[in-house]
Design an enzyme around this catalytic site. Structure first.
Site, PDB file in Angstrom:
ATOM      1  N   ASP A  95      -4.791  35.205 -91.326  1.00 51.22           N
ATOM      2  CA  ASP A  95      -4.027  35.534 -92.534  1.00 51.22           C
ATOM      3  C   ASP A  95      -4.762  36.615 -93.346  1.00 51.22           C
ATOM      4  O   ASP A  95      -5.825  37.090 -92.925  1.00 51.22           O
ATOM      5  CB  ASP A  95      -3.859  34.221 -93.324  1.00 51.22           C
ATOM      6  CG  ASP A  95      -2.725  34.256 -94.318  1.00 51.22           C
ATOM      7  OD1 ASP A  95      -1.960  35.216 -94.327  1.00 51.22           O
ATOM      8  OD2 ASP A  95      -2.606  33.277 -95.094  1.00 51.22           O
ATOM      9  N   HIS A  96      -4.217  36.934 -94.504  1.00 47.92           N
ATOM     10  CA  HIS A  96      -4.786  37.953 -95.424  1.00 47.92           C
ATOM     11  C   HIS A  96      -6.260  38.272 -95.195  1.00 47.92           C
ATOM     12  O   HIS A  96      -7.128  37.428 -95.402  1.00 47.92           O
ATOM     13  CB  HIS A  96      -4.682  37.464 -96.881  1.00 47.92           C
ATOM     14  CG  HIS A  96      -3.296  37.410 -97.382  1.00 47.92           C
ATOM     15  ND1 HIS A  96      -2.693  38.471 -98.006  1.00 47.92           N
ATOM     16  CD2 HIS A  96      -2.382  36.421 -97.324  1.00 47.92           C
ATOM     17  CE1 HIS A  96      -1.461  38.127 -98.332  1.00 47.92           C
ATOM     18  NE2 HIS A  96      -1.241  36.895 -97.920  1.00 47.92           N
ATOM     19  N   ASP A 131      -4.737  43.072 -94.961  1.00 47.88           N
ATOM     20  CA  ASP A 131      -4.055  43.151 -96.250  1.00 47.88           C
ATOM     21  C   ASP A 131      -4.642  44.285 -97.084  1.00 47.88           C
ATOM     22  O   ASP A 131      -5.660  44.127 -97.746  1.00 47.88           O
ATOM     23  CB  ASP A 131      -4.183  41.811 -96.981  1.00 47.88           C
ATOM     24  CG  ASP A 131      -3.530  41.844 -98.352  1.00 47.88           C
ATOM     25  OD1 ASP A 131      -2.993  42.910 -98.735  1.00 47.88           O
ATOM     26  OD2 ASP A 131      -3.564  40.808 -99.043  1.00 47.88           O
ATOM     27  N   GLY A 213       1.314  30.435-103.996  1.00 48.23           N
ATOM     28  CA  GLY A 213       1.081  29.247-104.810  1.00 48.23           C
ATOM     29  C   GLY A 213       2.389  28.537-105.077  1.00 48.23           C
ATOM     30  O   GLY A 213       3.418  28.893-104.516  1.00 48.23           O
ATOM     31  N   GLY A 250       4.379  33.769 -99.585  1.00 48.22           N
ATOM     32  CA  GLY A 250       4.618  33.206-100.916  1.00 48.22           C
ATOM     33  C   GLY A 250       5.999  32.613-101.060  1.00 48.22           C
ATOM     34  O   GLY A 250       6.695  32.864-102.034  1.00 48.22           O
ATOM     35  N   GLY A 251       6.406  31.799-100.096  1.00 51.37           N
ATOM     36  CA  GLY A 251       7.770  31.260-100.114  1.00 51.37           C
ATOM     37  C   GLY A 251       7.913  29.879-100.735  1.00 51.37           C
ATOM     38  O   GLY A 251       9.020  29.378-100.861  1.00 51.37           O
ATOM     39  N   ASP A 273       1.616  27.444 -96.635  1.00 49.81           N
ATOM     40  CA  ASP A 273       0.289  26.896 -96.922  1.00 49.81           C
ATOM     41  C   ASP A 273       0.391  25.828 -98.015  1.00 49.81           C
ATOM     42  O   ASP A 273       0.122  24.657 -97.781  1.00 49.81           O
ATOM     43  CB  ASP A 273      -0.655  28.036 -97.344  1.00 49.81           C
ATOM     44  CG  ASP A 273      -2.108  27.597 -97.411  1.00 49.81           C
ATOM     45  OD1 ASP A 273      -2.424  26.487 -96.958  1.00 49.81           O
ATOM     46  OD2 ASP A 273      -2.947  28.385 -97.903  1.00 49.81           O
TER      47      ASP A 273
HETATM   48 ZN   LIG Z   1       0.301  35.673 -98.036  1.00 55.76          ZN
END
Ligand SMILES: [Zn+2]
Length: 342
Positions: A95-96, A131, A213, A250-251, A273
């Site tokens: 990830d990022h 990223d 978040g 970010g869903g 996450d």
């Molecule tokens: Zn992300």
């Protein structure tokens, strides 16, 4: 099945884009969370993606070591072995990874894959995210192109981000007033620059108001139509084969209709996450509150060994996380779509 190889991973992504569904990409930080994802995917008969963040890798390597690449390798090696026992395909992703962390995570992991390939072994990871969203787009893409050339030689897929996902993940905050909405001009620029690397594949995290978040439903103002505008613009310029493979970051807390609209516009991977973190912790909290006198040694008592054995509550957490993964698969319309044939 073993972890997907490049050919299968490409096929997974193609099928998702054509079929308007997406794979959940779940962040894991331990054997238990990785096992939960495999269980949830298998019970959904869906392929999927297991991913490790910089913080997740650091955590998995242990408090005394704190080496993000080492932790990521450990998790990936476990998944390579364990995945063989499940009737689905899983891809491994990181990830990022911001520009200043590439040398600590992505580069050592690509080197690990190169080493394995030289020995005739499968790749360690299938894809990695760079990223560069905090950088000006030109610098972001300068770095992305260098990575993409390296990735192309190794059957790796690159994920990049144009625009900024708001909120906070792994201690990295999206800046206030940052570009929460990608523009078609930006994504066209991505295609212009990255399509120079022949036969390379990449995923694009284009932002449309996403926030990392957790937020209460209705708080996040998503505009999935931005994704359609970006796709229309690239297809107009370069034809249908240039259509992007999009990633939804970010869903958490998104409305289901926004998620489904995003699938229609080419989202093939949705990062999860926060929701699985909560699903993991919820039954542990329940266990601790219900069994207060058993998990603690209260008033000179000795507690109850079975109650405070970490396996007791981690098993509950694994099961609950697997259920949350199944819900994610259903919401992303992926149930029953596995490419694996028994
Ligand atoms: Zn992300």
């Amino acid at each position: 099945m073993p972890v997907a190889n490049y050919e299968i991973y490409c096929k997974m992504l193609d099928r998702a884009r054509e079929g308007h569904f997406a794979y959940p990409a779940i962040n894991v930080t331990s054997l238990t969370t990785a096992n939960a994802v495999l269980k949830g995917l298998a019970e959904s008969k869906s392929d999927g993606i297991i991913q490790v963040s910089t913080g997740g890798g650091t955590f998995a390597s242990g408090l005394a070591v704190k080496d993000m690449a080492l932790g990521a390798i450990s998790i990936a090696e476990h998944v390579h072995r364990a995945a063989e026992r499940y009737p689905i395909y899983v891809a491994l992703h990181t990830d990022h990874c911001q520009a200043d962390k590439l040398d600590k995570l992505v580069i050592p992991l690509v080197e690990e894959t190169e080493k394995r390939r030289a020995e005739g072994k499968p790749n360690l990871f299938n894809s990695h995210m760079f990223d560069g969203s905090a950088l000006p787009l030109k610098e972001n893409l300068d770095i992305a192109i260098k990575l993409l050339e390296k990735f192309q030689k190794n059957d790796l897929i690159l994920e990049i981000e144009a625009g900024v996902v708001g909120g906070e993940e792994d201690g990295v905050k999206g800046e206030a007033g940052a570009k929460l909405y990608t523009t078609p001009e930006d994504t066209l620029e991505v295609a212009v620059r990255l399509n120079v690397v022949k036969d390379a594949r990449y995923l694009l995290a284009a932002t449309f108001g996403n926030v990392h978040g957790v937020y209460k439903p209705g708080h996040v103002k998503l505009k999935p139509s931005i994704l359609k505008d970006c796709q229309d613009s690239v297809v107009k310029q370069y034809g249908e084969q240039a259509r992007f493979y999009l990633v939804f970051h970010g869903g958490s807390g998104s409305e289901l209709r926004d998620i489904h609209e995003a699938l229609d516009y080419g989202v093939v991977k949705m990062n999860i996450d926060t929701d699985t973190q909560y699903a993991f912790t919820r039954p542990i909290a329940d266990h601790m509150f219900r069994n207060y006198n058993r998990v603690l040694k209260v008033d000179g008592e000795v507690g109850d060994k079975k109650s405070y054995d970490p396996r007791t509550y981690l098993s509950l957490a694994e099961a609950a996380t697997a259920e949350r993964v199944k819900l994610a698969v259903t919401e992303l319309k992926g149930a029953g779509t596995t490419l694996y044939k028994a």
